[in-house]
Design a protein around this motif. Structure first.
Motif, short mmCIF file in Angstrom:
data_model
loop_
_atom_site.label_atom_id
_atom_site.label_comp_id
_atom_site.label_asym_id
_atom_site.label_seq_id
_atom_site.Cartn_x
_atom_site.Cartn_y
_atom_site.Cartn_z
N LEU A 246 0.83 -1.21 0.00
CA LEU A 246 0.00 0.00 0.00
C LEU A 246 0.86 1.26 0.00
O LEU A 246 0.39 2.33 0.39
CB LEU A 246 -0.92 -0.01 1.22
N THR A 247 2.09 1.14 -0.46
CA THR A 247 2.97 2.30 -0.54
C THR A 247 2.32 3.40 -1.37
O THR A 247 1.89 3.16 -2.50
CB THR A 247 4.32 1.91 -1.18
N GLY A 248 2.24 4.57 -0.79
CA GLY A 248 1.69 5.71 -1.53
C GLY A 248 0.20 5.65 -1.79
O GLY A 248 -0.33 6.45 -2.56
N GLN A 254 -6.77 5.19 8.78
CA GLN A 254 -6.52 4.17 9.79
C GLN A 254 -7.76 3.32 10.01
O GLN A 254 -7.67 2.11 10.25
CB GLN A 254 -6.10 4.83 11.11
N ALA A 255 -8.93 3.92 9.93
CA ALA A 255 -10.17 3.17 10.13
C ALA A 255 -10.33 2.09 9.08
O ALA A 255 -10.80 0.98 9.37
CB ALA A 255 -11.37 4.13 10.10
N PRO A 270 3.65 5.54 5.69
CA PRO A 270 4.27 5.89 6.97
C PRO A 270 3.35 6.62 7.94
O PRO A 270 3.60 6.63 9.15
CB PRO A 270 5.47 6.77 6.56
N SER A 271 2.29 7.24 7.43
CA SER A 271 1.39 8.00 8.30
C SER A 271 0.40 7.12 9.06
O SER A 271 -0.32 7.60 9.94
CB SER A 271 0.60 9.03 7.48
N LEU A 272 0.36 5.82 8.73
CA LEU A 272 -0.62 4.91 9.33
C LEU A 272 0.08 3.81 10.12
O LEU A 272 1.25 3.50 9.89
CB LEU A 272 -1.50 4.29 8.24
N SER A 273 -0.65 3.21 11.07
CA SER A 273 -0.09 2.19 11.96
C SER A 273 -0.66 0.81 11.66
O SER A 273 -1.80 0.69 11.24
CB SER A 273 -0.38 2.56 13.42
#
Length: 278
Positions: A246-248, A254-255, A270-273
């Motif tokens: 899911l890069t980019g 997040q949901a 990188p913005s998601l966990s």
């Protein structure tokens, strides 16, 4: 009248202000929103009635075991910071337990602000896309306008035609997504709004695809190439993202990830966990 709970909120120049801060919220999602007994919720609760698991400090009494207790639906909800904004800005830090007369007003305002905050999240992401620079000026105007709406009075927010606002912003987000995906080589698949429930898409080449609003419930996306795909509004409930890249991925939240299944090999922006249940 402001109470001891009131805290200053910064202007949403980054995503931190668009993330839920439960410590600054009065448990609004647990009070204002309804849910029905199902695979997602163990019981039925009407709107405006506090969840039985909501503690006096507005924290969830079973937060660490929501899935095990039958409240998986709670783990995939994201208010995008609407909870603290309604609690601390719209109602000045006065909570509905101290002032019960505010409960119904909060119940009307919170869902609207939640939608506006989600739009701010998407706009913020679009502003971070260099290829979307041609629409950045309009996006900044839209961001300022939507943010101003979230800071209006309870009466003005409740009376807002939020669908009209979403429609106006969506035109810009669609253009931003198209510009961002234009650099992807080869044919870019268009599955916008497609019914792909249970689809067998293991290893599928979906780089740069439009999956806006696609129904991907229980779809097998294991090992799929989802780089640079437009994921806005895609329903990923129980979708298998094991080993997917899911890069980019554009406008992924997040949901959406929390609603899906994945593993240690799933590559995330990188913005998601990585969700704890993966």
């Amino acid at each position: 009248m402001a109470s001891r709970h009131a805290v200053p909120l910064p202007f949403p120049g980054d995503r931190q202000d668009l993330r839920a801060d439960c410590a600054s919220c009065f448990g609004l999602c647990c009070m204002t929103l309804p849910f029905t007994r199902s695979a997602d919720f163990a019981v039925t609760k009407p709107a405006g009635q506090p969840c039985a698991n909501l503690r006096t400090d507005f924290r969830c009494g079973i937060h660490e075991r929501l899935r095990g207790e039958g409240y998986a639906g709670c783990t995939v909800f994201d208010c995008f910071g609407a909870g603290q904004k309604v609690s601390q800005v719209t109602f000045g830090g006065t909570d509905w337990r101290e002032a019960p007369e505010t409960a119904s007003a909060m119940a009307g305002v919170f869902p609207v602000v939640r939608q506006l905050q989600e739009l701010l999240w998407y706009i913020t992401e679009a502003l971070g896309l260099a290829p979307a620079r041609p629409v950045h000026k309009e996006l900044r105007r839209a961001r300022d306008r939507v943010d101003a709406l979230t800071r209006g009075s309870a009466e003005s927010i409740a009376a807002l035609d939020v669908n009209a606002v979403r429609g106006e912003v969506n035109v810009l987000l669609l253009r931003a997504g198209e510009l961002a995906r234009a650099h992807v080589p080869g044919r870019r698949r268009n599955h916008r709004g497609a019914d792909l429930v249970g689809a067998k898409l293991s290893g599928a080449g979906l780089r740069g695809a439009s999956l806006r609003g696609a129904l991907l419930v229980a779809a097998d996306l294991s090992g799929a190439d989802l780089r640079d795909a437009d994921m806005i509004g895609a329903d990923l409930r129980d979708a298998d993202l094991s080993g997917a890249d899911l890069t980019g991925a554009l406008f992924l939240t997040q949901a959406q990830l929390n609603a899906a299944r994945g593993d240690a090999a799933t590559v995330l922006p990188p913005s998601l966990s990585r969700p704890a249940h993966w």
